[in-house]
Write an enzyme that holds these catalytic residues in place. Structure first.
Site, PDB file in Angstrom:
ATOM      1  N   CYS A   1       0.484  -0.924  -0.045  1.00 59.96           N
ATOM      2  CA  CYS A   1      -0.191   0.060   0.164  1.00 59.96           C
ATOM      3  C   CYS A   1       0.811   1.508  -0.130  1.00 59.96           C
ATOM      4  CB  CYS A   1      -1.162  -0.487   1.821  1.00 59.96           C
ATOM      5  SG  CYS A   1      -2.005  -1.713   1.184  1.00 59.96           S
TER       6      CYS A   1
ATOM      7  N   HIS B 276      -2.955   6.908   3.707  1.00 62.60           N
ATOM      8  CA  HIS B 276      -3.665   5.668   3.276  1.00 62.60           C
ATOM      9  C   HIS B 276      -4.772   5.268   3.545  1.00 62.60           C
ATOM     10  CE1 HIS B 276      -3.825   1.253   1.571  1.00 62.60           C
ATOM     11  NE2 HIS B 276      -3.365   1.573   3.084  1.00 62.60           N
TER      12      HIS B 276
ATOM     13  N   ASN C 123     -10.210  -0.406   1.568  1.00 64.53           N
ATOM     14  CA  ASN C 123      -8.903   0.161   0.971  1.00 64.53           C
ATOM     15  C   ASN C 123      -8.418  -0.295  -0.247  1.00 64.53           C
ATOM     16  OD1 ASN C 123      -6.423  -0.518   1.563  1.00 64.53           O
ATOM     17  ND2 ASN C 123      -5.598  -1.882   3.005  1.00 64.53           N
TER      18      ASN C 123
END
Ligand code: UT7
Length: 325
Positions: free
Chosen positions: A113, A252, A282
């Protein structure tokens, strides 16, 4: 001379799935998902849409916004953990062909990520040190393809999508990507990784099986909070900026609680932190560029705003960037 984000755009996957819809299929509730993560929905790509399709769509929109031709792109860099093909060719090469950036070099970055921040740092360094003028930096992931639907602690967390930035070297020096911090702790590699599912029957052993996400949620949670704090401290120390100087912090989008814990440590006001996890969950390497694209569309990013990006993910990796918009 500096390297600026000239335009940013996203691909939002069209199949929207709410917590209630997931709860109808697995042992979970809207209340649990919201209270533990802040997620309300996620978007999935339809069958047949690959990571490269989402990346190419976001890239085409970013090129249109920047009003530049794909022929003027020198590098196509795709940050992804879910490439079209395992191993090779790079998804960036497929994207290069799909958008017609025929003269460009193309490669992938695997940093979970944190991938978009890693890729932006690489693009920025390459443009500063080479004759190249423009790069496409893309974060794209199809996490629904590697979700273990038997594991409710991970299945509720992820979505699909892509975000792309046209990144250009310009002659003026005051704006652009000012500073980066990248880091990793490989001892946590197996806290978040792709694992081949158990094959219980002889029939299953004949068939190719797709690897699925395996995560030690608590370990990743602890790493995430710690690494956001370390990244922000290192970035402030390196740049001599104070948190008050920043218009926006774009983290993030993994878990609203992780972001709240880090924000509390620095007493960052909630309104300075951009969150869209409630709608998109996510999306891994896509989460930061999707957030930036949404902010740009809403007119939230003004010229000269100081913006911090901060992320963490599989590896385990982390990264942060300071951008003068
Ligand atoms: O991009 C980086 C990727 N990953 C992350 O950032 C994830 C980091 N970790 C986390 O965000 C959190 O650890 C999770 C959201 C994954 C889990 O939250 P938690 O508060 O650490 O929950 P837990 O794993 O301690 O589980 C608490 C309870 C357990 O039940 P018992 O043992 O207390 O009875 C779980 O079985 O919640 C249960 N549970 C669920 N219940 C309903 C776990 N998942 C679910 C679910 N629905 N989806």
């Amino acid at each position: 001379m500096s390297v600026v984000i000239r335009s940013i755009a996203s691909y939002i996957a069209p199949i929207r799935v709410t917590n209630e819809e997931l709860a109808a299929k697995m042992d979970t509730t809207d209340e649990w998902i919201r209270s533990h993560t802040g997620i309300g929905a996620r978007h999935f790509a339809p069958d047949g849409i690959q990571t490269s399709d989402m990346a190419a769509s976001a890239a085409k929109s970013a090129l249109e916004n920047a009003k530049i031709s794909p022929h003027d792109i020198d590098y196509v860099i795709v940050a992804t953990a879910t490439p079209d093909y395992f191993g090779f060719p790079a998804t960036a090469c497929i994207v290069q062909d799909k958008i017609g950036a025929y003269g460009a070099a193309a490669f992938d970055v695997v940093a979970g990520c944190s991938g978009f921040i890693y890729a932006l740092d690489i693009a920025s360094s390459m443009l500063e040190s080479s004759h190249g003028r423009n790069a496409l930096v893309i974060g794209a992931d199809s996490l629904s393809r590697i979700t273990n639907w038997e594991d409710r602690s991970t299945a509720v967390l992820f979505g699909d999508g892509a975000g792309a930035a046209v990144v250009s070297r310009i002659d003026e020096g005051a704006r652009g990507c000012l500073s980066f911090i990248l880091g990793a702790d490989g001892s946590g590699a197996k806290d978040l990784y792709l694992v081949q599912p158990e094959r219980s029957s002889a029939y299953e052993r004949q068939a190719p099986m797709v690897p699925v996400i395996s995560m030690n949620g608590k370990k990743v949670y602890d790493f995430a909070v710690k690494s956001i704090i370390v990244a922000i401290e290192r970035l402030l120390h390196k740049t001599m900026y104070r948190l008050e100087d920043f218009s926006w912090i774009v983290p993030h989008q993994a878990n609203a609680r992780i972001v709240q814990a880090a924000a509390k440590r620095f007493s960052i006001p909630r309104e300075k932190i951009y969150m869209n996890i409630e709608e998109f969950a996510n999306t891994s390497a896509a989460s930061i560029p999707i957030a930036l694209a949404e902010m740009s569309e809403k007119g939230l990013l003004k010229a000269n705003d100081l913006v911090m990006l901060v992320g963490f993910g599989a590896g385990l990796t982390y990264g942060a960037a300071v951008i003068r918009w």
